[in-house]
Structure formats: C-alpha cells, structure tokens
Scaffold this motif. Structure first.
Motif, PDB file in Angstrom:
ATOM      1  N   TYR A 162       0.834  -1.188   0.000  1.00 33.37           N
ATOM      2  CA  TYR A 162       0.000   0.000   0.000  1.00 33.37           C
ATOM      3  C   TYR A 162       0.875   1.246   0.000  1.00 33.37           C
ATOM      4  O   TYR A 162       2.108   1.176   0.067  1.00 33.37           O
ATOM      5  CB  TYR A 162      -0.932   0.020   1.209  1.00 33.37           C
ATOM      6  CG  TYR A 162      -0.285  -0.409   2.512  1.00 33.37           C
ATOM      7  CD1 TYR A 162       0.711   0.349   3.123  1.00 33.37           C
ATOM      8  CD2 TYR A 162      -0.676  -1.590   3.139  1.00 33.37           C
ATOM      9  CE1 TYR A 162       1.298  -0.037   4.311  1.00 33.37           C
ATOM     10  CE2 TYR A 162      -0.086  -1.998   4.332  1.00 33.37           C
ATOM     11  CZ  TYR A 162       0.896  -1.211   4.915  1.00 33.37           C
ATOM     12  OH  TYR A 162       1.471  -1.602   6.091  1.00 33.37           O
ATOM     13  N   ALA A 163       0.220   2.386  -0.081  1.00 33.46           N
ATOM     14  CA  ALA A 163       0.905   3.678  -0.007  1.00 33.46           C
ATOM     15  C   ALA A 163       0.054   4.625   0.815  1.00 33.46           C
ATOM     16  O   ALA A 163      -1.164   4.461   0.928  1.00 33.46           O
ATOM     17  CB  ALA A 163       1.130   4.253  -1.402  1.00 33.46           C
ATOM     18  N   ALA A 164       0.701   5.614   1.401  1.00 34.53           N
ATOM     19  CA  ALA A 164      -0.009   6.656   2.142  1.00 34.53           C
ATOM     20  C   ALA A 164       0.736   7.963   1.935  1.00 34.53           C
ATOM     21  O   ALA A 164       1.964   7.972   1.791  1.00 34.53           O
ATOM     22  CB  ALA A 164      -0.098   6.322   3.631  1.00 34.53           C
ATOM     23  N   GLY A 165       0.014   9.061   1.897  1.00 34.32           N
ATOM     24  CA  GLY A 165       0.671  10.339   1.640  1.00 34.32           C
ATOM     25  C   GLY A 165      -0.043  11.502   2.301  1.00 34.32           C
ATOM     26  O   GLY A 165      -1.196  11.390   2.723  1.00 34.32           O
ATOM     27  N   SER A 166       0.667  12.610   2.384  1.00 32.84           N
ATOM     28  CA  SER A 166       0.156  13.847   2.980  1.00 32.84           C
ATOM     29  C   SER A 166       0.855  15.028   2.340  1.00 32.84           C
ATOM     30  O   SER A 166       1.930  14.863   1.747  1.00 32.84           O
ATOM     31  CB  SER A 166       0.425  13.887   4.492  1.00 32.84           C
ATOM     32  OG  SER A 166      -0.545  13.189   5.217  1.00 32.84           O
ATOM     33  N   PRO A 167       0.286  16.224   2.469  1.00 33.53           N
ATOM     34  CA  PRO A 167       1.073  17.400   2.102  1.00 33.53           C
ATOM     35  C   PRO A 167       2.288  17.512   3.027  1.00 33.53           C
ATOM     36  O   PRO A 167       2.232  17.103   4.189  1.00 33.53           O
ATOM     37  CB  PRO A 167       0.103  18.573   2.343  1.00 33.53           C
ATOM     38  CG  PRO A 167      -1.257  17.962   2.400  1.00 33.53           C
ATOM     39  CD  PRO A 167      -1.066  16.584   2.940  1.00 33.53           C
ATOM     40  N   MET A 168       3.385  18.037   2.520  1.00 29.63           N
ATOM     41  CA  MET A 168       4.458  18.404   3.415  1.00 29.63           C
ATOM     42  C   MET A 168       3.967  19.507   4.352  1.00 29.63           C
ATOM     43  O   MET A 168       2.945  20.155   4.091  1.00 29.63           O
ATOM     44  CB  MET A 168       5.677  18.869   2.615  1.00 29.63           C
ATOM     45  CG  MET A 168       6.427  17.730   1.938  1.00 29.63           C
ATOM     46  SD  MET A 168       8.043  18.224   1.324  1.00 29.63           S
ATOM     47  CE  MET A 168       7.674  18.501  -0.395  1.00 29.63           C
ATOM     48  N   VAL A 169       4.679  19.716   5.438  1.00 29.50           N
ATOM     49  CA  VAL A 169       4.335  20.806   6.343  1.00 29.50           C
ATOM     50  C   VAL A 169       4.813  22.103   5.691  1.00 29.50           C
ATOM     51  O   VAL A 169       5.999  22.256   5.391  1.00 29.50           O
ATOM     52  CB  VAL A 169       4.991  20.621   7.718  1.00 29.50           C
ATOM     53  CG1 VAL A 169       4.477  21.676   8.690  1.00 29.50           C
ATOM     54  CG2 VAL A 169       4.732  19.217   8.260  1.00 29.50           C
ATOM     55  N   HIS A 170       3.890  23.018   5.439  1.00 30.55           N
ATOM     56  CA  HIS A 170       4.180  24.265   4.735  1.00 30.55           C
ATOM     57  C   HIS A 170       4.420  25.375   5.754  1.00 30.55           C
ATOM     58  O   HIS A 170       3.503  25.769   6.485  1.00 30.55           O
ATOM     59  CB  HIS A 170       3.018  24.633   3.814  1.00 30.55           C
ATOM     60  CG  HIS A 170       2.898  23.754   2.607  1.00 30.55           C
ATOM     61  ND1 HIS A 170       2.722  22.391   2.691  1.00 30.55           N
ATOM     62  CD2 HIS A 170       2.943  24.040   1.280  1.00 30.55           C
ATOM     63  CE1 HIS A 170       2.645  21.885   1.465  1.00 30.55           C
ATOM     64  NE2 HIS A 170       2.786  22.855   0.598  1.00 30.55           N
TER      65      HIS A 170
END
Length: 810
Positions: free
Chosen positions: A227-235
């Motif tokens: 599987y994969a999981a993702g998020s925005p980087m911390v801006h």
C-alpha cells in the motif's frame, strides 16, 4: 485574448498577499520552507519491494527558485544537503531510495540551472531579482549524483547512527537496513553546500512563499504490506519582517529569528485504531524540534531523544487514561505505534479506537514551547493505509494556559485568520463522498468519516448530506459527550438506513456540567432522535444521490446527477439542539454555535480486488468560527467580508455573516500523474460552493453548470497548456462542473499536453463568477491511484485564502 502572461501575473500576486497576514496558523499554502516530518527507506532491499519515501516540490511562481534540501538523522543531525534548481512553474520528484541507494537525486539536468525554462517562465539567469550574485552560475554544475563515499557515510548515519566525523559519539538511532530521519527544503538565493547548522546559512535563505509539495510512503512488499499513504508536506511560510513572531522554526539555528519562518505547535489530537477483526494498526509519525541547534557538538545529540510531556488516551466511550510515571521517549523523528508501551493503555474497555491528546513540549525551562508535528498513519489487512495530519490544538504562537487544553485556541481569536488549517473548528466539510449502495458491504466502495470533540463539554454535530448539485437530502445529529469520538460509515446510512446517533448519557463528573450554550430544548430533542430512516425516506435519499430525483420535495425535478454509486458531499456543523432543520432553512443560523471544538478525518475504502484494493484518507476541511464562542442566535459582526455559509445568510431576515465561519479560497495548485510504468491515474475532487443554496428545486440547474474561470496545465518541463482562449466567462462551451465532482485529470475538462511527460501540476482558478463582489468558495483534493494497490488523498495547495482576492485576469 487571455494570455498566459496575465495568468502568471495572477499567480505572482499570491505570495505577497499572503505574507501580509502574518498568520501563525500552519496551512497548506505556498511557503518558504517545507518539512517532511519523517521518512523511511529500506536500503537493504531491491527497489521492487523496498519501502521508500517520495516527495514532490513545486515552484508556483514564474521566477526560478532554488530549494535547498537537507536530510537529517532521527536525532536531528544534518547529514546531507543538496540543491534543487526549479525553473518557473517547475515540479521535481525526489525518491529517497534513489538518493540513498543509487546516489541519484534527479535526472542529469533536473537540478541544474541549465534546464530549459518553459515558454512562460522567467529567465534562469535574470528572472529572479532576489538571487544572490552568481546564483545561476553556481547551479550550473549542481551535480544530481552523490559520490559513493559520501553516500556510504550518509547511509551509516541514517541506519546506524554513526558519522565518521563525530565518532565515537552517535548522531542517530541504530536500525540496520532502514534509513530514517526527516527532510527540510528551504528557498535560498544561491547553490552552495551549506546546511542550517553551518555559519552563513541564513545569509543565503530567501523569504518568498512560492513552494508547495507532498510526500508519499510506498510499501510495495506483499509480505509486509502492499500500500501507499501520503500527505502534504508541512508548509512553513516566511512572515513579513515586521511580523511579531515569538520565535521561529529555525529559532535554534538562526539568531534573532533571521529565518522569519512560522513556528510549529506543540499540542495535538491524534486518532487511533488498534486491533479489531481487520487488524488495524496506527503509527504516529512524530517530528520534534531538536533541543540542540547548529552549535552543538556531535556528542550532545543524544539529548535530542526527549520525553513526551503529557499524553491522555480517550477510547470511543470517553474513558481516559493518563501517561504513567515512565514517559514515552522519542527522538526528533520517529514512527511510534500507538500500541507502544510508552502510551497509556485502556485496560478492560474493549474499544479498539479513540484519540490521543499529545503535549509534546520538552523545553519548559526555555520560556517557550518546543515545536512538533504529528501525522497519524493507519493501516489494515496489509492492503489499506492512510496518512492524516493530526489536529493542532494551538498554533506555534499560542501559549497554553494549562497543560490540558479542553477547548480551542482562544488566544488566536484576535487574529481571525482566514487560513484553512487542521485546527479545531465549528464546521467540518467532507468535500466528496462515494458509496456503492447496490453491492455487498464486503465489496462496496464506501466513505467513512470520524468526528471528535476536543472539549470537556458535550457538543452536538449536525451532519447534512448534499447531492452533487448542492441539494440537502438528509440531516441528522450526532451527540458527542466531552472528549468523544464518533465514526460514521455512509454505507450503513445509505445502504442499510442506520443512522449512527446515540445520546451519550454517561458522563464522568470531572468532565464538567452540560453545555451552557445548548438551547433549552436540546436534551429532549436529542433523546427523541430516530435511530434509522423510514423506508420511504431511505428510498428518496438513495434516489437523490444516484439518479438525481427527490420526489419527496422536488417531484420529477433534478436535484443531482446520475451515478451508479451514491455521490455527494457532507457538512458537519456545531449546533445548539437536535432539530431536523436543514441548512437551507432560515432558522438554521439561529441554531449554530461558535466554539472551535470539532475535528475529523475521512477514509475512502475500495475493498473489491477486481476494481481496486486500497484506501485513501485525509483530514476533513476545518472551518473555524471567528469571533469564537457565545450563544446560539447571538449576532456578532463577522471578521470576514464573506463567510462559508454566505449563501445561507443571504436569506431574507438573516444578518450577513451570522455563521462567522471562515470562507474557502478559489485558486489552487494541484499535482497530477497520468500513465507511466505504474499506470498512474489522478482524480481531482472538486467541491464548489453552490450558487443556489435556498432549497429552491427549480434553481438547482445553476449548481450543475458552474463555470471555471481558468485552468493551466504544466508538465514536468514547465510546458503550459490553457483550456480556454478569450474571455473566461464569455466563450461558448466554457468548462463547468457540479457542486462536487471527481474529475480525472485526463478528462477533456482539463487542457491536454502531448509532450510525453506523465506528471506535472495544474493551476486552477475555480471562481464561478456568481458574485462580482467576491470570489466563490472551493476546495480541491488530489487523489492518485496506481497498480490497483496504491491510493493517496492529499489536499491541493490553495494559492490564496478566502479573504485574499487575487489580481483579476484580464
């Protein structure tokens, strides 16, 4: 004729407009620093089965930019620095497996100023007036390869915690075969090898908020997870030099706040699920500010393994357990299972889910809290995984009055920030849902969402389901006792007719009295709530969400589109009683409350191996109320020119802005990948504020054909393509969408580019021009799929907030 030059001017207006707000809220907006809070790469396995972390960085301006990447050990020691030269509107992917195992940062010209700029990008040499003298020349020889000797040293530091120059001292934990740590990316004015710990680094950084990005952790090994999981980087944005920040992100490296970067918060609410028949597991990806800055000697870095100050675990029935006398110890960057012995346990409760209150401040002697970030990573069955940013309970500028903060960040009220961040809110938005109601539950696509109450008082959350034409078809109330969490599976509601509502009558005395803001009718109305839908009502709701017909109110008129699955969106409002009032009723605004106490996330599960075998998730859109607090029906002048429920509060007799909710923006940067070896596809989930909100069946056609002002697609080599020519609102066949839609980026709605590139990003101006005095409100989520086993949801980057009106395109 509209030109890309004028569109570029629209984009360029964004950074300066945002900087002037000086908000401390960490939102997904163009920034000067990006943070990958935790990475993990299995460096001793073949690429086909090795876990890796991939991040993308986008330059949203037409000027060239230089992003300085620093890889840090999990004890906060910088072990590798390299520069990424980005031409105007450029995008660059970095696979840390390639960096650490193959020694390759990017393609041969991917990090160099010799890269050809796109046709609408500024010159690499003269295009950025903020570059330091000789910047372009310094990046000509910006080698995308890492010498074997350097790479071996970096691997030793990230897997064994050993750095030759620091021996016999350590710079990180020992985890053979697994490289872990975190990454920072800073906008800088020249290509050099300096890192944040080096003298002179802060003479090289710049302050333009132009970068955005996301990251994904991919686990391709069927034996250990697929599987994969993702998020925005911390801006992390640079604030105007006149801004009054109590401290900055690089406070321990830059003297007198010379970096001007926003500080991060220290307290969070994090969801967890551990156990059950699906073998759920939750890991917290935790980043914590190193106690020691750039001047520390190698031998001191073990001190960056610090205790967690305070943890409370709440189960699904609000039972609370506090961290014991042996506090959890974590390094600067860590993956920590919530089943770890370091977290408090709930013996005997039997619940598998709930939420954690985390106070990660480890520097109380310094006179300011330390900075942190938390991502919740939930996985199940070896095939599902989602990563969701935990909810920040304050921003970095708010100092807690007490260790446990039962309500929202009242110290931020005066700022009235328009930035949409993951902080406790008064309204939550699920921008798009999909449920296959005609399939068995074991195979049906469904959308689940969770609401948590982070306050001691009981709260009432009114959930409304809307069609894709913006018509409300069902409203029900969820009563949350203090610190409660409630999960709602839309399959249960739409396929089975079961409403997940229960009045929590058990309430420990230490959690306080009933909510003083409830209306007198609240307890009685909540006790009488139906637990299920009648057969007739269920038929009408299903019909509305699948075929667009709602005979109960609109006869044969269309209230939505036609879909095989039930499609729409949901709103969750904090209210003062359990009535059946819809948001389109004029009385509704008199039931709204204004405490920022709700938080939540959603997950989309595709369990059928024939059509997909994965899940994706994201925080709900958190809309805060300003001014905060007060009684229902109490009118206070809003601090925004428009509010989220502007259409609602335009009803006759309702004062403008009476809901006080933050407005949403209109322009976005959205990443996409189409094709390639993995068969990538990208859907953009578009939510757009309905033009017709008053519940008038005849007017709903407006919500099915809302125009889009402009779209520009940039490929990976910055080639642009524009869909429309001429006036954005005067040409025939202009692009339109429903109030909510999942649109594939290969759709004719978007401009096509036949350059051979499989990825890039899109500039989206979604203003529907319904009101000449203001921009319309929108939200965009990027959903990527690949190989029938990977899926990630990630918010697109707003290029403004809802209070900033960009320069109009001509």
């Amino acid at each position: 004729m509209k030109t890309l030059t004028l569109i570029a001017a629209l984009l360029l207006a964004v950074p300066g407009a945002l900087a002037s707000s000086d908000s401390c809220d960490i939102a997904v907006l163009p920034a000067a620093t990006l943070l990958v809070p935790y990475f993990e790469v299995h460096v001793d396995q073949p690429a086909t089965i090795a876990r890796t972390t991939i991040f993308s960085v986008i330059n949203t301006s037409r000027e060239p930019q230089i992003a300085r990447a620093t890889l840090w050990s999990d004890w906060g020691y910088p072990v590798l620095t390299f520069n990424i030269f980005l031409t105007g509107y450029d995008v660059q992917d970095i696979n840390l497996y390639d960096v650490l195992v193959r020694g390759v940062v990017a393609p041969d010209d991917g990090t160099s100023s010799t890269t050809r700029p796109g046709s609408r990008s500024a010159s690499n040499v003269t295009g950025n007036p903020h570059f330091l003298t000789g910047a372009a020349q310094s990046c000509v020889a910006n080698n995308p390869r890492i010498a074997p000797a350097i790479r071996e040293g970096v691997l030793a530091a990230l897997t064994q915690g050993i750095l030759t120059s620091c021996m016999p001292s350590r710079v990180g934990e020992e985890h053979p075969g697994v490289a872990s740590g975190y990454v920072t990316l800073d906008v800088v004015g020249i290509c050099s090898p300096k890192g944040p710990h080096d003298p002179g680094y802060f003479d090289e950084i710049l302050f333009d908020n132009v970068l955005t990005g996301d990251y994904r952790t991919v686990q391709p090994n069927a034996q250990t997870g697929n599987y994969a999981a993702g998020s925005p980087m911390v801006h992390i944005r640079a604030i105007d030099k006149n801004g009054d920040l109590p401290y900055t992100f690089y406070d321990r490296y830059a003297t007198a706040g010379r970096d001007r970067r926003q500080p991060l918060p220290s307290t969070f609410a994090a969801r967890f699920i551990d156990g059950s028949a699906s073998s759920f597991e939750t890991d917290l990806l935790m980043w914590r500010e190193p106690l020691l800055g750039g001047s520390a000697m190698c031998g001191d870095f073990g001190r960056n393994v610090a205790p967690v100050a305070y943890v409370v675990r709440f189960d699904e029935r609000e039972n609370a357990t506090v961290l014991g006398t042996s506090p959890l110890m974590t390094p600067t960057a860590a993956r920590v299972p919530t089943s770890s012995s370091g977290f408090p346990t709930l013996s005997g409760s039997g619940d598998v889910g709930g939420w954690l209150y985390l106070d990660l401040d480890d520097s109380s002697a310094e006179g300011r809290p330390s900075q942190s970030w938390v991502v919740t990573n939930m996985s199940a069955e070896g095939r599902y995984s989602v990563a969701v940013d935990a909810t920040a309970l304050t921003n970095g500028c708010a100092v807690a009055e007490a260790r446990f903060r039962p309500t929202s960040n009242t110290q931020n009220v005066a700022a009235s920030s328009c930035d949409i961040s993951v902080q406790p809110a008064a309204t939550l938005l699920l921008p798009y849902f999909e449920v296959e109601i005609n399939k068995p539950q074991a195979l049906a696509v469904t959308t689940l969402f969770t609401i948590a109450n982070v306050s001691a008082h009981p709260q009432i959350a009114k959930v409304t389901l809307w069609t894709d034409h913006g018509f409300p078809v069902l409203t029900f109330n969820t009563v949350l006792t203090g610190y409660d969490v409630q999960s709602i599976n839309l399959y249960d509601i739409l396929a089975k007719g079961v409403i997940n509502t229960e009045w929590g009558t058990r309430r420990p005395a230490e959690h306080g009295e009933t909510n003083p803001n409830f209306l007198p009718t609240a307890l009685g109305e909540c006790a009488r709530q139906p637990q299920s839908l009648s057969a007739a009502m269920l038929d009408n709701v299903r019909s509305a969400l699948t075929s667009g017909s709602f005979p109960l109110m609109c006869g044969s008129g269309a209230v939505g589109g036609t879909h095989e699955a039930a499609v729409g969106y949901a709103t969750v409002d904090l209210v003062a009683t359990c009535s059946g009032t819809m948001p389109t009723g004029g009385w509704y605004v008199n039931e709204l409350l204004f405490d920022n106490v709700l938080t939540g996330d959603y997950e989309v599960v595709r369990p059928d191996p024939a059509t997909g075998n994965y899940a994706g998730g994201n925080p709900l859109v958190h809309l805060r109320a300003f001014p905060e607090g007060g009684k229902a029906g109490e009118y206070l002048p809003p601090r925004f020119d428009q509010t989220f429920w502007t259409g609602l509060t335009n009803i006759d007799g309702v004062k403008a802005g009476a809901d006080r909710r933050q407005p949403l923006p209109s322009s976005f940067a959205a990443r996409y990948i189409e094709g390639g070896a993995g068969g990538f596809v990208t859907d953009l989930l578009l939510w757009r504020a309905p033009q017709a909100l008053a519940g008038d069946c005849a007017s709903l056609a407006k919500n099915a054909e809302m125009p889009i002002a402009e779209i520009v697609r940039f490929d990976e080599r910055e080639n642009p393509a524009v869909l429309t020519q001429g006036s954005a609102f005067g040409v025939p066949n202009r692009p339109t969408t429903n109030a909510t839609a999942a649109v594939r980026t290969s759709s004719p709605l978007f401009p096509a580019l036949n350059t051979g590139d499989v990825g890039g990003w899109m500039f989206l101006n979604l203003d529907n021009k319904a009101d000449a005095a203001r921009k319309s409100q929108n939200w965009v989520v990027v959903r990527m799929f690949a190989e029938g086993r990977y899926s990630t949801d990630s918010d697109a980057t707003p290029l403004t907030n809802g209070c900033v009106v960009p320069a109009a395109a001509q």
